[in-house]
Design an enzyme around this catalytic site. Structure first.
Site, PDB file in Angstrom:
ATOM      1  N   GLN A 317       0.841  -1.197   0.000  1.00 47.47           N
ATOM      2  CA  GLN A 317       0.000   0.000   0.000  1.00 47.47           C
ATOM      3  C   GLN A 317       0.873   1.242   0.000  1.00 47.47           C
ATOM      4  OE1 GLN A 317      -2.190  -0.803   3.711  1.00 47.47           O
ATOM      5  NE2 GLN A 317      -4.020  -0.503   2.484  1.00 47.47           N
ATOM      6  N   ASP A 319       0.658   3.849   1.800  1.00 43.85           N
ATOM      7  CA  ASP A 319      -0.111   4.193   2.985  1.00 43.85           C
ATOM      8  C   ASP A 319       0.409   5.468   3.636  1.00 43.85           C
ATOM      9  OD1 ASP A 319      -2.075   3.712   4.774  1.00 43.85           O
ATOM     10  OD2 ASP A 319      -1.196   1.893   5.620  1.00 43.85           O
ATOM     11  N   HIS A 321      -0.575   7.970   7.420  1.00 45.72           N
ATOM     12  CA  HIS A 321      -1.476   8.348   8.508  1.00 45.72           C
ATOM     13  C   HIS A 321      -1.172   9.779   8.916  1.00 45.72           C
ATOM     14  CE1 HIS A 321      -1.520   3.932   8.652  1.00 45.72           C
ATOM     15  NE2 HIS A 321      -2.812   4.137   8.820  1.00 45.72           N
ATOM     16  N   LYS A 401     -15.367   8.950   4.907  1.00 42.53           N
ATOM     17  CA  LYS A 401     -14.220   8.858   3.998  1.00 42.53           C
ATOM     18  C   LYS A 401     -14.597   9.348   2.614  1.00 42.53           C
ATOM     19  CE  LYS A 401     -15.229   4.244   2.269  1.00 42.53           C
ATOM     20  NZ  LYS A 401     -14.718   3.014   1.707  1.00 42.53           N
ATOM     21  N   HIS A 447      -6.429   7.872   7.780  1.00 46.12           N
ATOM     22  CA  HIS A 447      -5.665   6.920   6.942  1.00 46.12           C
ATOM     23  C   HIS A 447      -5.810   7.418   5.518  1.00 46.12           C
ATOM     24  CE1 HIS A 447      -6.481   3.608   9.963  1.00 46.12           C
ATOM     25  NE2 HIS A 447      -7.580   4.282  10.099  1.00 46.12           N
TER      26      HIS A 447
HETATM   27 ZN   LIG Z   1      -4.315   2.899   8.309  1.00 42.79          ZN
END
Ligand SMILES: [Zn+2]
Ligand SMILES: [Zn+2]
Length: 576
Positions: A317, A319, A321, A401, A447
């Site tokens: 991912q 990713d 945060h 989201k 996220h």
């Molecule tokens: Zn996360």
């Protein structure tokens, strides 16, 4: 006309035709798809594309007969009796899915009757254009231990003209299939010896991934992110605290034992990032913290749904945060959305839209926080001018989201990035920061993944570009083709010269006719071919051939390098 309705009604007509043509047909379900419909059957005969003309002929008959779709309400007992009478065991199984308080309906058109919720067209005669496209095996309810059914696919449209457009697009999609191109261009593979859904990146694919990652990292540092690297496994206790063992267990692989402790391979990176957050006391002055990781995770997927790079069991991912204060949230979200847009545009995606999912009935977290979070998402979408649809109440229980969708070169939509609030995990791990008032406060946590996963994103890129990657992503950018062996030394000099500019350049040393060399380079989708014959060697030039424009004339190596320098950057960077 409502195409969903047309397509689902066509599935009924197809099922009716199959029942007329074959014995002992057991029906499962026949939903509409994005371009058409399918129906799952169990029947003794094995269907093949050779059967399609006869089935289509029968369908045209049913359409010409112009039967109404009659809605018939029945009691549960009556439904059971009817289905048992017809030996429809799969339908009986599906009947149990219908909640007790829901009305049970059958739809009848001509001699064909099907347990179905509807809705349908008024009459079969309203179906304008359709075509059967393929047949494939499909497990009942997608579970491997269940019987294998035959799934018959078709497409349907409002007119013959629209149908031809759909067919063309399907054909184009077939040519761009990333599994096919992945083999032809030697980009990646899945090895049975290793296991399904686990991707091997070959040198050419790995080079592209490396370029994506380099670009991604540079943009993140520029965008005020820091990078993390975190472990691939973690103790059961961690996953208990995070809630994954309670709510996400079926997507996780079995634990391994290390010194008597259970460890799980990570399905997500978040709990690790949280540990880093908790490794120090955080004050409002430290926030926002933006931490990104190209984090490789493993999630269970049924073997039946694995699909090239698009559905896999192990993936990385992109990713990140974000931890911030309530005062910062609005600015952070706007920056994140803008960052996402820039990133996607650099990969050549211009048509971007979004889904906004809001608070469901059952949710954790204060309502005021939900409101602020949802507002910030909506405002950011509006500020950036992204068209979006709202899925009212469709959010996860832990936060609202947005999902970003892109449209590829042939008009298909793909969901990529997501920006997701989380009111749950900060509670579970008791995250805090010291506010200006000296008290402890709960930070907002977001996220976000922009490309989704590198594997899936790469699959989409391969199909979007049809394997012809733009210069900045091409694993091999330039190939030098000497006309004969006599120009080999000169050609080597050209290669060395371009290598000094960090271009990815190779030399075709085979003693073949130039036509064959060009063909091979063309098949490999190499952006530039430099042909060096006696004339070029003499004049210290190269004859430049571009993969789509063809011959664009002779120039000095220095001029060629200067010419492509502006092209060797991500799209948006060039435009901006
Ligand atoms: Zn996360
Ligand atoms: Zn139906």
């Amino acid at each position: 006309m409502d195409l969903q309705r047309v397509r689902h009604s066509t599935a009924h007509v197809m099922a009716a035709a199959v029942c007329r043509l074959f014995e002992n047909v057991k029906l499962d379900i026949g939903p509409a798809t994005e371009t058409g419909f399918y129906y799952d059957f169990d029947l003794p005969a094995r269907l093949s594309p050779e059967d399609f003309p006869a089935i289509e002929q029968e369908m045209r008959g049913i359409i010409a007969e112009d039967h109404p779709f009659e809605r018939i309400e029945v009691s549960r007992e009556e439904a059971v009796r009817l289905l048992e009478e017809q030996g429809q065991s799969f339908k009986l199984d599906r009947l149990e899915d219908i909640p007790e308080d829901e009305t049970i309906t059958f739809y009848k058109s001509g001699g064909f009757m099907d347990l179905c919720r509807g809705p349908h067209l008024e009459r079969t005669g309203e179906i304008k254009a359709f075509k059967l496209t393929s047949v494939a095996g499909s497990y009942f309810r997608g579970i491997e231990t269940n019987p294998m059914l035959q799934r018959l696919y078709g497409i349907a449209a409002d007119s013959e003209k629209e149908l031809r457009v759909l067919l063309q697009r399907m054909e184009e999609a077939g040519k761009r299939d990333h599994r096919k191109l992945g083999r032809e261009l030697d980009l990646f593979s899945v090895q049975e010896e290793v296991g399904g859904g686990l991707i091997h990146w070959h040198p050419r694919g790995a080079r592209i991934r490396c370029l994506i990652e380099d670009f991604w990292r540079r943009e993140h540092f520029r965008g005020g992110y820091e990078l993390l690297y975190t472990p691939h496994i973690g103790r059961a206790r961690l996953w208990e605290t995070s809630g994954h063992l309670e709510f996400y267990r079926e997507n996780m692989y079995s634990p391994m034992d290390i010194d008597g402790n259970e460890y799980f391979v990570k399905p997500m990176n978040c709990p690790f990032h949280i540990q880093v957050y908790k490794s120090d006391t955080r004050s409002y002055r430290d926030l926002p913290l933006r931490w990104a990781e190209l984090g490789t995770v493993y999630r269970y997927e049924k073997s039946g749904v694995l699909h090239g790079l698009l559905r896999v069991r192990g993936f990385t991912q992109d990713d990140a945060h974000i931890f911030c204060t309530p005062e910062q949230i609005e600015g952070e979200i706007e920056t994140t959305v803008k960052f996402a847009l820039r990133m996607l545009r650099c990969f050549g995606f211009e048509k971007i839209s979004a889904y906004l999912s809001t608070r469901p009935h059952k949710a954790v977290g204060e309502e005021a926080r939900w409101r602020q979070a949802t507002d910030s998402l909506e405002r950011a979408l509006k500020t950036c001018g992204i068209p979006f649809e709202t899925d009212q109440g469709g959010g996860a229980f832990y936060g609202p989201k947005i999902d970003l969708k892109i449209q590829d070169a042939i008009g298909r939509e793909w969901q990529l990035g997501t920006i997701q609030f989380d009111f749950n995990i900060p509670e579970r791990f008791d995250l805090g920061y010291i506010g200006e008032d000296g008290g402890s406060h709960r930070p907002y946590m977001v996220h976000r993944a922009l490309l989704g996963s590198l594997e899936r994103f790469f699959g989409i890129l391969v199909e979007h570009y049809g394997g012809a990657f733009p210069l900045w992503l091409a694993p091999e950018q330039v190939r030098v083709l000497p006309l004969t062996g006599n120009q080999m030394d000169y050609a080597r000099g050209v290669v060395e010269c371009l290598k000094r500019d960090d271009l990815r350049v190779t030399l075709d040393e085979k003693s073949e006719k130039i036509g064959a060399k060009i063909r091979r380079a063309q098949q490999a989708r190499i952006p530039y071919m430099l042909i060096t014959g006696p004339k070029e060697a003499e004049a210290r030039t190269v004859a430049v051939r571009e993969r789509s424009a063809g011959d664009i004339g002779a120039m000095s190596v220095k001029d060629f390098a200067a010419k492509i320098a502006g092209e060797n950057v991500p799209d948006r960077v060039r435009a901006g």
